[in-house]
Scaffold this motif. Structure first.
Motif, PDB file in Angstrom:
ATOM      1  N   ALA A 175       0.814  -1.213   0.000  1.00  0.00           N
ATOM      2  CA  ALA A 175       0.000   0.000   0.000  1.00  0.00           C
ATOM      3  C   ALA A 175       0.849   1.267   0.000  1.00  0.00           C
ATOM      4  N   TYR A 176       2.047   1.235   0.545  1.00  0.00           N
ATOM      5  CA  TYR A 176       2.913   2.413   0.641  1.00  0.00           C
ATOM      6  C   TYR A 176       4.319   2.041   0.212  1.00  0.00           C
ATOM      7  N   ASP A 177       5.025   3.033  -0.244  1.00  0.00           N
ATOM      8  CA  ASP A 177       6.423   2.842  -0.658  1.00  0.00           C
ATOM      9  C   ASP A 177       7.322   3.213   0.518  1.00  0.00           C
ATOM     10  N   THR A 178       8.317   2.377   0.757  1.00  0.00           N
ATOM     11  CA  THR A 178       9.233   2.657   1.872  1.00  0.00           C
ATOM     12  C   THR A 178      10.008   3.957   1.656  1.00  0.00           C
ATOM     13  N   SER A 179      10.228   4.370   0.399  1.00  0.00           N
ATOM     14  CA  SER A 179      10.936   5.630   0.141  1.00  0.00           C
ATOM     15  C   SER A 179      10.097   6.841   0.494  1.00  0.00           C
ATOM     16  N   ASP A 180       8.802   6.644   0.757  1.00  0.00           N
ATOM     17  CA  ASP A 180       7.940   7.733   1.207  1.00  0.00           C
ATOM     18  C   ASP A 180       7.712   7.686   2.712  1.00  0.00           C
ATOM     19  N   ILE A 181       7.741   6.505   3.288  1.00  0.00           N
ATOM     20  CA  ILE A 181       7.342   6.325   4.676  1.00  0.00           C
ATOM     21  C   ILE A 181       8.533   6.433   5.626  1.00  0.00           C
ATOM     22  N   CYS A 182       9.659   5.805   5.278  1.00  0.00           N
ATOM     23  CA  CYS A 182      10.759   5.598   6.226  1.00  0.00           C
ATOM     24  C   CYS A 182      11.885   6.608   5.988  1.00  0.00           C
ATOM     25  N   CYS A 183      12.420   7.149   7.095  1.00  0.00           N
ATOM     26  CA  CYS A 183      13.567   8.067   7.006  1.00  0.00           C
ATOM     27  C   CYS A 183      14.806   7.343   6.497  1.00  0.00           C
ATOM     28  N   ALA A 184      14.977   6.087   6.859  1.00  0.00           N
ATOM     29  CA  ALA A 184      16.142   5.335   6.409  1.00  0.00           C
ATOM     30  C   ALA A 184      16.159   5.173   4.902  1.00  0.00           C
ATOM     31  N   CYS A 185      15.000   5.257   4.262  1.00  0.00           N
ATOM     32  CA  CYS A 185      14.895   5.147   2.803  1.00  0.00           C
ATOM     33  C   CYS A 185      14.707   6.510   2.151  1.00  0.00           C
ATOM     34  N   LYS A 186      15.139   7.584   2.843  1.00  0.00           N
ATOM     35  CA  LYS A 186      15.068   8.966   2.347  1.00  0.00           C
ATOM     36  C   LYS A 186      13.626   9.447   2.210  1.00  0.00           C
ATOM     37  N   GLY A 187      12.790   8.928   3.055  1.00  0.00           N
ATOM     38  CA  GLY A 187      11.416   9.393   3.103  1.00  0.00           C
ATOM     39  C   GLY A 187      11.144  10.016   4.460  1.00  0.00           C
ATOM     40  N   GLY A 188       9.943   9.865   4.960  1.00  0.00           N
ATOM     41  CA  GLY A 188       9.594  10.418   6.252  1.00  0.00           C
ATOM     42  C   GLY A 188       9.269  11.891   6.166  1.00  0.00           C
ATOM     43  N   THR A 189       9.269  12.531   7.317  1.00  0.00           N
ATOM     44  CA  THR A 189       8.927  13.949   7.399  1.00  0.00           C
ATOM     45  C   THR A 189       9.711  14.585   8.536  1.00  0.00           C
TER      46      THR A 189
END
Length: 227
Positions: free
Chosen positions: A167-181
């Motif tokens: 449902a979600y991409d780890t590159s959007d969700i996780c800081c370790a994958c350059k995502g997060g907020t």
């Protein structure tokens, strides 16, 4: 004064310095190696034909023996000029006076820049979908990986290139994958508390009765007279 001959002729060469360099007469520019000579050198007509002076001068014009010269009495040569007295040494040139030293005004030092603030911390987005991982090129991940969250990628960031969620991409969700907020996400809302069961009221205890009234104590016996 020029040299005087018997017929009253005066050589003109003495008026222009007396001697000149000699060249060969026959239209050449070669020196005759005779040194500097005057009209007295031309004591024969053969020399008058053989040599000439180096500065376009002809013995036939200057010298009486060669048919030149003048009948007029030439003016006596001018006396030599007196030697020029040595010049008095000029006073030493003083260096130009420098203006008084004026110190430059001290400029205020520029204000120090505040230290760079560290970047705000990164926060993972909550994954509200399925937490089972998929291969990015398709297919479910091995069953032994199981359900994972962003902490799985913090342990090994290289896993970001292998796995994602459905449902979600780890590159959007996780800081370790350059995502997060960088904004602190709102905490998940707590579930509404369930109402406690209604406890029925306990039966009322009977009101204790009043203790019985005790009868009055009997009167004390009379005291005995003394014997």
């Amino acid at each position: 004064m020029g040299e005087v001959f018997s017929d009253g002729c005066f050589d003109l060469l003495l008026l222009s310095g007396g001697t000149r360099e000699l060249l060969l007469k026959e239209n050449t520019n070669d020196y005759a190696n005779t040194g500097r000579k005057g009209c007295s050198f031309f004591d024969s007509r053969e020399k008058c034909k053989q040599f000439r002076f180096s500065y376009s001068g002809k013995p036939a014009d200057f010298c009486c023996n060669c048919g030149g010269g003048t009948k007029n009495m030439p003016l006596p040569p001018m006396p030599p000029f007196p030697p020029t007295p040595p010049l008095s040494p000029s006073p030493p040139t003083l260096p130009p006076s420098l203006p008084p030293y004026v110190p430059s005004p001290t400029l205020p030092s520029p204000p120090q820049q505040p230290p760079a603030q560290p970047p705000p911390p990164c926060h993972n987005f909550p994954n509200t979908g399925s937490s089972y991982l998929l291969y990015r090129d398709g297919g479910w991940s091995p069953l032994e990986i199981g359900s994972r969250d962003c902490r799985y990628f913090e342990e090994e960031p290289a896993r970001c290139a292998l796995y994602t969620w459905s449902a979600y991409d780890t590159s959007d969700i996780c800081c370790a994958c350059k995502g997060g907020t960088f904004t602190q996400p709102s905490p998940p809302s707590a579930p509404a508390p369930s109402h406690p069961p209604t406890i029925p009221p306990s039966p009322s205890a009977p009101t204790p009765s009043q203790p019985p009234t005790m009868p009055p104590s009997p009167p004390a016996p009379p005291s005995q007279p003394p014997a």
